[in-house]
Design a protein around this motif. Structure first.
Motif, PDB file in Angstrom:
ATOM      1  N   TYR A 177      40.467  20.532  37.732  1.00 16.77           N
ATOM      2  CA  TYR A 177      41.084  21.410  38.725  1.00 16.77           C
ATOM      3  C   TYR A 177      40.148  21.629  39.919  1.00 16.77           C
ATOM      4  O   TYR A 177      38.931  21.481  39.806  1.00 16.77           O
ATOM      5  N   SER A 178      40.713  22.013  41.036  1.00 20.55           N
ATOM      6  CA  SER A 178      39.869  22.429  42.157  1.00 20.55           C
ATOM      7  C   SER A 178      39.203  23.741  41.739  1.00 20.55           C
ATOM      8  O   SER A 178      39.688  24.444  40.839  1.00 20.55           O
ATOM      9  N   LEU A 179      38.096  24.093  42.377  1.00 24.09           N
ATOM     10  CA  LEU A 179      37.358  25.296  41.987  1.00 24.09           C
ATOM     11  C   LEU A 179      38.215  26.553  42.096  1.00 24.09           C
ATOM     12  O   LEU A 179      38.257  27.367  41.171  1.00 24.09           O
ATOM     13  N   ASP A 180      38.933  26.688  43.203  1.00 22.80           N
ATOM     14  CA  ASP A 180      39.746  27.897  43.376  1.00 22.80           C
ATOM     15  C   ASP A 180      40.890  27.959  42.367  1.00 22.80           C
ATOM     16  O   ASP A 180      41.242  29.037  41.869  1.00 22.80           O
ATOM     17  N   GLU A 181      41.471  26.810  42.029  1.00 22.18           N
ATOM     18  CA  GLU A 181      42.563  26.789  41.055  1.00 22.18           C
ATOM     19  C   GLU A 181      42.042  27.117  39.654  1.00 22.18           C
ATOM     20  O   GLU A 181      42.675  27.863  38.902  1.00 22.18           O
TER      21      GLU A 181
ATOM     22  N   LEU B  26      43.331  30.358  37.448  1.00 24.30           N
ATOM     23  CA  LEU B  26      43.934  30.217  36.118  1.00 24.30           C
ATOM     24  C   LEU B  26      43.117  30.933  35.039  1.00 24.30           C
ATOM     25  O   LEU B  26      43.678  31.592  34.162  1.00 24.30           O
ATOM     26  N   ILE B  27      41.797  30.806  35.104  1.00 23.93           N
ATOM     27  CA  ILE B  27      40.949  31.475  34.113  1.00 23.93           C
ATOM     28  C   ILE B  27      41.077  32.990  34.251  1.00 23.93           C
ATOM     29  O   ILE B  27      41.186  33.709  33.252  1.00 23.93           O
ATOM     30  N   LYS B  28      41.078  33.484  35.460  1.00 20.61           N
ATOM     31  CA  LYS B  28      41.230  34.922  35.705  1.00 20.61           C
ATOM     32  C   LYS B  28      42.580  35.416  35.187  1.00 20.61           C
ATOM     33  O   LYS B  28      42.662  36.444  34.507  1.00 20.61           O
ATOM     34  N   ALA B  29      43.629  34.667  35.461  1.00 19.81           N
ATOM     35  CA  ALA B  29      44.975  35.068  35.055  1.00 19.81           C
ATOM     36  C   ALA B  29      45.137  35.078  33.541  1.00 19.81           C
ATOM     37  O   ALA B  29      45.944  35.839  32.995  1.00 19.81           O
ATOM     38  N   ASN B  30      44.363  34.243  32.858  1.00 22.11           N
ATOM     39  CA  ASN B  30      44.494  34.141  31.401  1.00 22.11           C
ATOM     40  C   ASN B  30      43.432  34.917  30.629  1.00 22.11           C
ATOM     41  O   ASN B  30      43.348  34.793  29.409  1.00 22.11           O
ATOM     42  N   ALA B  31      42.624  35.694  31.331  1.00 18.54           N
ATOM     43  CA  ALA B  31      41.627  36.546  30.665  1.00 18.54           C
ATOM     44  C   ALA B  31      42.322  37.832  30.233  1.00 18.54           C
ATOM     45  O   ALA B  31      42.382  38.799  30.981  1.00 18.54           O
ATOM     46  N   ARG B  32      42.864  37.822  29.026  1.00 20.79           N
ATOM     47  CA  ARG B  32      43.734  38.918  28.584  1.00 20.79           C
ATOM     48  C   ARG B  32      43.163  39.719  27.414  1.00 20.79           C
ATOM     49  O   ARG B  32      43.895  40.366  26.670  1.00 20.79           O
ATOM     50  N   ALA B  33      41.876  39.657  27.212  1.00 18.63           N
ATOM     51  CA  ALA B  33      41.262  40.433  26.133  1.00 18.63           C
ATOM     52  C   ALA B  33      41.360  41.916  26.466  1.00 18.63           C
ATOM     53  O   ALA B  33      41.705  42.301  27.593  1.00 18.63           O
ATOM     54  N   LYS B  34      41.041  42.761  25.493  1.00 18.84           N
ATOM     55  CA  LYS B  34      41.155  44.208  25.683  1.00 18.84           C
ATOM     56  C   LYS B  34      39.966  44.794  26.443  1.00 18.84           C
ATOM     57  O   LYS B  34      39.863  46.002  26.615  1.00 18.84           O
ATOM     58  N   PHE B  35      39.049  43.919  26.871  1.00 22.98           N
ATOM     59  CA  PHE B  35      37.921  44.366  27.696  1.00 22.98           C
ATOM     60  C   PHE B  35      37.858  43.491  28.941  1.00 22.98           C
ATOM     61  O   PHE B  35      38.558  42.476  29.028  1.00 22.98           O
ATOM     62  N   ASP B  36      37.050  43.893  29.896  1.00 25.84           N
ATOM     63  CA  ASP B  36      36.936  43.156  31.153  1.00 25.84           C
ATOM     64  C   ASP B  36      36.049  41.933  30.929  1.00 25.84           C
ATOM     65  O   ASP B  36      34.827  42.011  30.949  1.00 25.84           O
TER      66      ASP B  36
END
Length: 233
Positions: A21-25, A29-39
């Protein structure tokens, strides 16, 4: 093979581990899929074409991330007199000399970054067996042996990140939190990659950056397209 949990299955279903993937993509995607109960921490890993066992191929340094790391860093400072007071005023968490050395010898290390004034290195040097394995030994090349105590403490607190190549030539670091805006993560990633590029050692031959990936604390990693990365540089 271990069974994947429902959360990880759902994440993996929307991502292609083989695609570059391109860096921004990748960050989006990683940010959008970070769904744990902590940051979750967003992390970058770079595989370099080096052999750190050779001194002329070691990659090590520091970089200030423009948007911080999202992590509170506890700073310890070895200093006396006016410089000790300067360290305290700058926000250092632990400041001392012989008393701090005694605590470190006992294994009571309450800091993640260690700074020392040059006159303290005879004392700090005796702590090498304790601080060295933890990556805490002050080093002039990293700006952690300095008379500018205020500047060093401020930089450490503001999001300065140390990097060092591991045995396999891999460097990794946290570049922010999932709660950061995409632009902030992108800025931090770009700053980190640029710092690694500029730290290319004289002994590195052939392809220097072989692989770059982005991941989160609990999620899978995504490969970054090196061609688009070079185009953005």
């Amino acid at each position: 093979m271990a069974k994947q949990g429902k959360r990880l299955k759902a994440i993996n279903a929307g991502l292609d581990a083989e695609k570059a993937y391109s860096l921004d993509e990748a960050i989006r995607l990683i940010k959008a899929n970070a769904r744990a109960k902590f940051d979750e921490t967003i992390e970058i890993a770079m595989n370099l074409g080096i052999d750190p066992r050779h001194a002329d191929q070691m990659v090590r340094g520091v970089v200030g991330l423009p948007n911080g790391t999202g992590k509170t860093v506890r700073v310890g400072v070895f200093a006396r007199g006016a410089k000790a007071e300067e360290a305290k005023a700058a926000g250092a968490d632990v400041v001392g000399a012989d008393d701090l050395a005694a605590l470190v010898q006992e294994g009571k290390i309450e800091f993640e970054r260690c700074i020392a004034t040059p006159d303290m290195m005879a004392l700090v040097g005796r702590l090498g067996k304790v601080l060295g394995p933890r990556g805490l030994m002050p080093n002039p090349k990293l700006g952690t042996v300095t008379m500018d105590v205020k500047g060093a403490v401020t930089a450490a607190k503001a999001g300065q990140v140390e990097f060092r190549a591991e045995k396999a030539g891999i460097i990794h670091a946290g570049i922010g939190k999932a709660s950061f805006a995409e632009d902030a993560l992108m800025g931090n990633a770009r700053a980190f990659i640029d710092a690694i590029q500029k730290a290319k050692p004289t002994g590195a031959k052939g392809t220097y950056v072989k692989k770059v990936s982005i991941s989160s604390s609990m999620g899978p990693g995504l490969k970054v397209d090196l061609q688009t990365l070079a185009a953005q540089a």
